[in-house]
Scaffold this active site. Structure first.
Site, PDB file in Angstrom:
ATOM      1  CE  LYS A   1       2.721   3.002  -1.545  1.00  0.00           C
ATOM      2  NZ  LYS A   1       3.075   1.708  -2.192  1.00  0.00           N
TER       3      LYS A   1
ATOM      4  CG  ASP B   1       3.379   0.812  -5.676  1.00  0.00           C
ATOM      5  OD1 ASP B   1       2.166   0.500  -5.659  1.00  0.00           O
ATOM      6  OD2 ASP B   1       4.232   0.224  -4.963  1.00  0.00           O
TER       7      ASP B   1
ATOM      8  CG  ASP C   1      -0.112  16.851  -9.292  1.00  0.00           C
ATOM      9  OD1 ASP C   1      -0.494  17.468 -10.298  1.00  0.00           O
ATOM     10  OD2 ASP C   1       0.991  17.049  -8.743  1.00  0.00           O
TER      11      ASP C   1
END
Ligand code: NAD
Ligand code: IPM
Ligand code: MN
Length: 353
Positions: A188, A221, A245
């Site tokens: 990000k 995202d 993860d």
């Protein structure tokens, strides 16, 4: 001589690892010694700590380690730095297994078992390369403090250095050379400086050493959304510890079940690898003998391929899992009724046949 250390751990960990053990015994690999040690909650119960110095030394001295899973409600109240999961993080750090390979492959027979539409996931074959010994899992400062106004504040630190990024990216680019030649790097960078550095270093490494690799970048995202919308667009996804993860659990459902995903955690060449299913100890079904052992068996196959120098045997084990699924073998998570041992039987029969 090679050695494999089994760390069955907690919950369904010992149940699924027992099936891998049966397969290992059937393979009877010459020169391979197999041993077992307590780990996680089982080690807390026996020795008061999740990872004893003896188990850590045994792991570092072995050729490969095959872990089951750790954790569970029984150890919810132990001190935070002594919980089963802390033992796992300590083991990963001690072994310095910085590159975690998590293949999310949809076996043809399982396309209908996924909650996603078969036409979206048929043929899916993604390889996550997850950074495993850095990032917010290990960053300092971390803790919970009480502020002057009496409020409490919990904090962790996301941090990556140039070398931490470059070594895991090197693994991803090298693997890309024997796959499709494509890597999608996920962070990000729009909100995190560690993501900005990640993107810059990955790009620089590609330009310097891997100009033949097609590199793309995606925000984490959006990647989560794309993994559900059109997962087959991906080949290798390179990402950090936390995003890796989350995104690998998400992708697991495209393969039919979380119980299908194996992993290999690799460090420097020649050092032992750590192999584990990506799922946990599944307290909700532990002790019932119904867990899917495929992720463990496929993790064993990865150990054979990447640490034990037995790539052909690994192919045979993977083919036996696929043949068992083709023949209709299914545990409950896959919509069937086989027990853990019944699934082990089905894989063993294909291995022999
Ligand atoms: P989980 O992965 O244990 O279980 C999530 C869900 O998936 C559960 O409904 C479970 O029944 C199901 N599931 C998982 N593996 C399965 C299998 N092989 N066959 C059939 N169903 C399966 O995640 P959780 O419930 O969030 O965590 C439980 C414990 O495991 C926690 O203590 C957690 O910290 C730990 N954990 C450990 C590891 C590890 O050891 N590598 C990984 C993840 C979670
Ligand atoms: C995994 C697990 C672990 C992680 C936990 C149990 C420490 O979720 O292997 O995916 O977060 O890495
Ligand atoms: Mn996880």
């Amino acid at each position: 001589m090679t050695s494999l250390l089994l760390l069955p751990g907690d919950g369904i960990g010992p149940e699924v690892t027992a099936q891998s053990r049966r397969i290992l015994d059937a393979l009877a690999l010459p020169g391979l010694s197999v041993s077992e040690a307590p780990f996680g909650g089982a080690s807390i119960d026996a020795h008061g700590v999740p990872l004893t110095a003896e188990t850590e030394a045994a792991a570092l001295a072995s050729t490969a380690v095959l872990m089951g899973a750790v954790g569970g409600p029984k150890w919810a109240d132990v001190a935070y730095d002594r919980r089963p999961e802390a033992g796992l993080l300590r083991l990963r750090a001690a072994m310095n297994v910085f590159a975690n390979l998590r293949p999310a492959r949809c076996f043809a027979a399982l396309a209908p078992a996924s909650t996603l539409k078969p036409e979206v996931i048929e043929g899916l074959d993604i390889l996550f390369v997850r950074e495993l010994v850095g990032g917010v899992y290990f960053g300092v400062p971390r803790g919970i403090e009480t502020l002057a106004n009496g409020e409490r504040r919990g904090f962790n630190t996301q941090s990556y250095t140039t070398s931490e990024i470059r070594r895991v990216a090197t693994t991803a680019f090298e693997l890309a050379r024997v796959r499709s030649g494509r890597v999608c790097s996920v962070e990000k960078a729009n909100v995190m400086e560690s993501g900005v550095l990640w993107r810059e270093e990955v790009t620089r490494l590609r330009d310097e050493r891997f100009p033949d690799i097609e590199l793309s970048h995606m925000y984490a995202d959006n990647c989560a959304m794309q993994l559900v919308k059109a997962p087959r667009q991906f080949d290798i996804i390179l990402t950090d510890n936390l995003f890796g993860d989350l995104l690998s659990d998400l992708a697991a459902m495209s393969t039919g079940s979380l119980g299908m995903l194996p992993s290999a955690a690799l460090g420097e060449a020649g050092r032992p690898g750590l192999y584990e299913p990506i799922h946990g100890s599944a307290p909700d079904i532990a002790g019932q003998g119904i867990a899917n052992p495929c992720a463990s068996v496929l993790s064993l196959a990865m150990a054979l391929r990447y640490s034990l120098g037995a790539a052909e045997v690994a192919d045979r084990v993977e083919a036996a899992v696929e043949a068992a699924l083709d023949a209709g073998a299914r545990t409950r998570d896959l919509g069937g009724a086989l027990t853990t041992a019944g699934m082990g039987d089905a894989i063993l029969s294909k291995l022999a046949g």
